[in-house]
Structures are given as structure tokens and as C-alpha cells.
Design a protein around this motif. Structure first.
Motif, PDB file in Angstrom:
ATOM      1  N   SER A  16       0.829  -1.203   0.000  1.00  0.00           N
ATOM      2  CA  SER A  16       0.000   0.000   0.000  1.00  0.00           C
ATOM      3  C   SER A  16       0.863   1.251   0.000  1.00  0.00           C
ATOM      4  O   SER A  16       1.992   1.245   0.506  1.00  0.00           O
ATOM      5  CB  SER A  16      -0.898   0.020   1.248  1.00  0.00           C
ATOM      6  N   TYR A  53     -13.935   6.669  -9.918  1.00  0.00           N
ATOM      7  CA  TYR A  53     -12.767   5.803 -10.062  1.00  0.00           C
ATOM      8  C   TYR A  53     -12.696   5.196 -11.453  1.00  0.00           C
ATOM      9  O   TYR A  53     -13.714   4.927 -12.088  1.00  0.00           O
ATOM     10  CB  TYR A  53     -12.824   4.656  -9.043  1.00  0.00           C
ATOM     11  N   GLU A  55     -12.102   1.928 -13.630  1.00  0.00           N
ATOM     12  CA  GLU A  55     -12.468   0.538 -13.345  1.00  0.00           C
ATOM     13  C   GLU A  55     -11.267  -0.269 -12.857  1.00  0.00           C
ATOM     14  O   GLU A  55     -11.402  -1.152 -12.022  1.00  0.00           O
ATOM     15  CB  GLU A  55     -13.054  -0.103 -14.601  1.00  0.00           C
ATOM     16  N   SER A  56     -10.099   0.056 -13.344  1.00  0.00           N
ATOM     17  CA  SER A  56      -8.906  -0.718 -13.013  1.00  0.00           C
ATOM     18  C   SER A  56      -8.471  -0.568 -11.555  1.00  0.00           C
ATOM     19  O   SER A  56      -7.696  -1.386 -11.060  1.00  0.00           O
ATOM     20  CB  SER A  56      -7.755  -0.311 -13.934  1.00  0.00           C
ATOM     21  N   LYS A  58     -10.892   0.459  -9.020  1.00  0.00           N
ATOM     22  CA  LYS A  58     -12.070   0.412  -8.150  1.00  0.00           C
ATOM     23  C   LYS A  58     -11.963  -0.755  -7.176  1.00  0.00           C
ATOM     24  O   LYS A  58     -11.628  -1.877  -7.573  1.00  0.00           O
ATOM     25  CB  LYS A  58     -13.327   0.293  -9.005  1.00  0.00           C
ATOM     26  N   GLY A  59     -12.215  -0.478  -5.918  1.00  0.00           N
ATOM     27  CA  GLY A  59     -12.116  -1.509  -4.891  1.00  0.00           C
ATOM     28  C   GLY A  59     -10.737  -1.628  -4.270  1.00  0.00           C
ATOM     29  O   GLY A  59     -10.571  -2.259  -3.225  1.00  0.00           O
ATOM     30  N   ARG A  60      -9.745  -1.007  -4.891  1.00  0.00           N
ATOM     31  CA  ARG A  60      -8.381  -1.045  -4.353  1.00  0.00           C
ATOM     32  C   ARG A  60      -7.901   0.340  -3.922  1.00  0.00           C
ATOM     33  O   ARG A  60      -7.148   0.464  -2.957  1.00  0.00           O
ATOM     34  CB  ARG A  60      -7.414  -1.595  -5.396  1.00  0.00           C
ATOM     35  N   THR A  62      -8.760   4.412  -2.847  1.00  0.00           N
ATOM     36  CA  THR A  62      -9.773   5.273  -2.247  1.00  0.00           C
ATOM     37  C   THR A  62      -9.298   6.719  -2.284  1.00  0.00           C
ATOM     38  O   THR A  62      -8.194   7.021  -1.800  1.00  0.00           O
ATOM     39  CB  THR A  62     -10.061   4.874  -0.793  1.00  0.00           C
ATOM     40  N   ASN A  77      -4.260   0.464  -2.138  1.00  0.00           N
ATOM     41  CA  ASN A  77      -4.067  -0.838  -1.518  1.00  0.00           C
ATOM     42  C   ASN A  77      -3.995  -1.919  -2.590  1.00  0.00           C
ATOM     43  O   ASN A  77      -4.396  -1.702  -3.734  1.00  0.00           O
ATOM     44  CB  ASN A  77      -5.207  -1.139  -0.552  1.00  0.00           C
ATOM     45  N   SER A  78      -3.517  -3.069  -2.206  1.00  0.00           N
ATOM     46  CA  SER A  78      -3.420  -4.209  -3.126  1.00  0.00           C
ATOM     47  C   SER A  78      -2.766  -3.797  -4.435  1.00  0.00           C
ATOM     48  O   SER A  78      -3.260  -4.118  -5.523  1.00  0.00           O
ATOM     49  CB  SER A  78      -4.813  -4.799  -3.385  1.00  0.00           C
TER      50      SER A  78
END
Length: 119
Positions: A16, A53, A55-56, A58-60, A62, A77-78
Motif C-alpha cells: 500500500s 474511479y 475501473e482498473s 475500483k475496490g483497491r 480510495t 491498496n493491493s
């Protein structure tokens, strides 16, 4: 408006980093773009009342904003090797939702900060 980005570095995959960008004055929207070697600049994330965000990421990733400090953050993150790029902070007052992913909608740009993710 002057933008000062910081927080880049080198990490291993799965790690991270948090990028910060301080603006000399408040703007309507602030965002992050990145450019990898040999590739075009691409949108990463933006904050204009709401969060947006790619798409690449999103979810990782913020994006968050501290209006009192005129600062936008990008918590990553990740991280993956394909996230390796120079990351640029951008800001502006004229973008709308339909243009928020378009770099030409931003009037102000900071210097880049390198993010390197090794496998």
C-alpha cells in the motif's frame, strides 16, 4: 492554483501507498491521473462532491478530501505491478460529471510522483 504532490515510492505487489496533494486554494474538483512509460496519461480517481474511479482501481484505491487543508489523498491498496506509473494530481473548477475523467477538464496540475510496484 499550485499543487504539491507527495507520497510516492516503491513497494512490492500487494502493498500500500498513500499519495497526498496540497492545493494553494480550494477548487471544485481534485483528481489523480497516471502515466506509465510509453503509455498515455489515464484517469485514476477524482473527488467532486462524490468519488469517481477508473475501473482498473475500483475496490483497491480510495480518494478522499480534506477541505480544511485543501488536500486530496489517494489511498492505494493491493498494488499491482501494472499500477507502476508517475501519478499526477490535478484540480479545477469547471469540470462536470461527464468530463471528470477527462484530463482536459482540469486547469491545474502538480508535479508527478513516482509509484513503482515490483512483483
Amino acid at each position: 492554483v499550485q499543487l504539491q504532490a507527495s507520497g510516492g515510492g516503491s513497494v512490492q505487489a500487494g502493498g500500500s501507498l498513500r499519495l497526498s496533494c496540497v492545493a494553494s486554494e480550494r477548487t471544485t474538483g481534485m483528481g489523480w491521473f497516471r502515466q506509465a512509460p510509453g503509455k498515455d496519461r489515464e484517469f485514476v480517481a477524482a473527488h467532486r462532491w462524490n468519488e469517481y474511479y477508473a475501473e482498473s482501481v475500483k475496490g483497491r484505491f480510495t480518494i478522499s478530501r480534506d477541505n480544511a487543508k485543501n488536500t486530496v489523498y489517494l489511498q492505494m491498496n493491493s498494488l499491482k505491478p501494472e499500477d507502476t506509473a508517475v501519478y499526477y494530481c490535478a484540480a479545477g473548477n469547471r469540470m462536470i460529471v461527464s468530463t471528470i475523467r477527462d484530463g482536459t477538464a482540469y486547469s491545474y496540475w502538480g508535479q508527478g510522483t513516482q509509484v513503482t510496484v515490483s512483483s
